[in-house]
Design a protein around this motif. Structure first.
Motif, short mmCIF file in Angstrom:
data_model
loop_
_atom_site.label_atom_id
_atom_site.label_comp_id
_atom_site.label_asym_id
_atom_site.label_seq_id
_atom_site.Cartn_x
_atom_site.Cartn_y
_atom_site.Cartn_z
N THR A 1 -1.12 28.21 -25.57
CA THR A 1 -0.81 26.87 -26.11
C THR A 1 -0.54 27.05 -27.75
O THR A 1 -1.72 27.26 -28.37
CB THR A 1 -2.02 25.92 -26.00
OG1 THR A 1 -2.27 25.73 -24.57
CG2 THR A 1 -1.59 24.57 -26.62
N GLY B 1 -4.38 21.87 -40.59
CA GLY B 1 -5.75 21.59 -40.41
C GLY B 1 -6.53 22.83 -40.73
O GLY B 1 -7.61 22.96 -41.04
N THR B 2 -5.96 24.05 -40.14
CA THR B 2 -6.52 25.49 -40.28
C THR B 2 -6.74 25.76 -41.61
O THR B 2 -7.86 26.30 -42.06
CB THR B 2 -5.91 26.50 -39.27
OG1 THR B 2 -5.82 25.77 -37.69
CG2 THR B 2 -6.69 27.79 -39.19
N SER C 1 -10.69 28.59 -32.42
CA SER C 1 -10.40 27.91 -31.45
C SER C 1 -8.98 27.59 -31.34
O SER C 1 -8.35 27.66 -30.46
CB SER C 1 -11.05 26.32 -31.63
OG SER C 1 -12.69 26.48 -31.55
N ILE C 2 -8.36 27.49 -32.49
CA ILE C 2 -6.72 27.42 -32.42
C ILE C 2 -6.15 28.80 -32.12
O ILE C 2 -5.34 28.82 -31.36
CB ILE C 2 -6.26 27.26 -33.81
CG1 ILE C 2 -6.66 25.66 -34.37
CG2 ILE C 2 -4.70 27.19 -34.04
CD1 ILE C 2 -6.13 24.51 -33.78
N TRP D 1 -4.02 29.61 -28.45
CA TRP D 1 -2.80 30.25 -28.80
C TRP D 1 -2.97 31.50 -27.60
O TRP D 1 -1.91 31.78 -26.82
CB TRP D 1 -2.37 30.70 -30.09
CG TRP D 1 -1.10 31.30 -30.20
CD1 TRP D 1 -0.01 31.05 -29.50
CD2 TRP D 1 -0.43 31.63 -31.50
NE1 TRP D 1 1.02 31.70 -30.11
CE2 TRP D 1 0.69 32.01 -31.37
CE3 TRP D 1 -1.26 31.81 -32.71
CZ2 TRP D 1 1.67 32.48 -32.29
CZ3 TRP D 1 -0.42 32.33 -33.91
CH2 TRP D 1 0.92 32.62 -33.62
N TYR E 1 0.61 20.44 -37.40
CA TYR E 1 -0.80 19.99 -37.57
C TYR E 1 -1.88 20.93 -37.54
O TYR E 1 -2.89 20.94 -38.47
CB TYR E 1 -0.99 18.73 -37.15
CG TYR E 1 0.35 17.53 -37.49
CD1 TYR E 1 0.27 17.01 -38.58
CD2 TYR E 1 1.44 17.56 -36.53
CE1 TYR E 1 1.32 16.24 -38.94
CE2 TYR E 1 2.36 16.80 -36.89
CZ TYR E 1 2.50 15.85 -37.99
OH TYR E 1 3.43 15.13 -38.44
N ASP E 2 -1.89 21.75 -36.42
CA ASP E 2 -2.86 22.76 -36.25
C ASP E 2 -3.06 23.56 -37.52
O ASP E 2 -4.33 23.94 -38.00
CB ASP E 2 -2.76 23.58 -34.87
CG ASP E 2 -2.84 22.50 -33.77
OD1 ASP E 2 -3.48 21.55 -33.79
OD2 ASP E 2 -2.05 23.06 -32.76
N PRO F 1 0.01 26.99 -31.52
CA PRO F 1 -0.48 25.81 -32.49
C PRO F 1 0.73 25.05 -33.03
O PRO F 1 1.77 25.61 -33.25
CB PRO F 1 -1.06 26.49 -33.77
CG PRO F 1 -0.94 28.07 -33.50
CD PRO F 1 -0.29 28.14 -32.06
N ASP F 2 0.70 23.88 -33.21
CA ASP F 2 1.82 23.07 -33.87
C ASP F 2 1.55 23.08 -35.59
O ASP F 2 0.58 23.63 -35.79
CB ASP F 2 1.89 21.73 -33.16
CG ASP F 2 0.56 20.75 -33.49
OD1 ASP F 2 -0.03 21.03 -34.28
OD2 ASP F 2 0.71 19.73 -32.77
N VAL G 1 -12.87 26.23 -36.19
CA VAL G 1 -11.39 25.56 -36.17
C VAL G 1 -10.44 26.99 -36.17
O VAL G 1 -9.70 26.61 -35.07
CB VAL G 1 -11.29 24.90 -37.55
CG1 VAL G 1 -9.88 24.33 -37.54
CG2 VAL G 1 -12.08 23.53 -37.27
#
Length: 119
Positions: free
Chosen positions: A86, A95-96, A76-77, A81, A91-92, A88-89, A73
């Protein structure tokens, strides 16, 4: 667990993560973005290496793979990035953080019944 053992296990998680995400990304490029077949073949070989790297961890299979899920996880984030641009927001990020806490509990919380780290 000694600091050297923690350092080695974190390194192995990192290498496994690079193999899985990097190999998967190359297969993705081949199938989704019409890259050459050999890009997918290299990705498949790197994914094969991912299957080997976790075997060097000093723990049971289920804990390694459960903890690796959290590491995956995080990586991947970061991949999204740094490689796909992209960011992370919120919520990312939340969650991380939850995933990292899970890894710490599952993999690094000391257990008396396991003596595999003494080897």
């Amino acid at each position: 667990m000694k600091s050297k053992q923690v350092t080695i296990s974190i390194f192995l998680f990192f290498i496994a993560g690079l193999c899985e995400i990097g190999g998967g990304y190359l297969v993705w490029l081949w199938l989704r973005d019409s890259f050459a077949w050999w890009v997918g073949a290299i990705g498949g070989f790197i994914l094969f290496l991912y299957g080997i790297v976790p075997t060097f961890q000093k723990a049971t299979f289920h804990r390694i793979y459960a903890a690796y899920g959290g590491v995956f996880v995080v990586m991947s984030i970061l991949w999204g990035w740094l490689i796909d641009n992209t960011p992370p927001d919120s919520y990312d990020v939340i969650g991380t953080i939850v995933a990292v806490v899970g890894v710490l509990i599952i993999y690094y919380y000391p257990r008396k019944e396991e003596k595999i780290w003494n080897s």
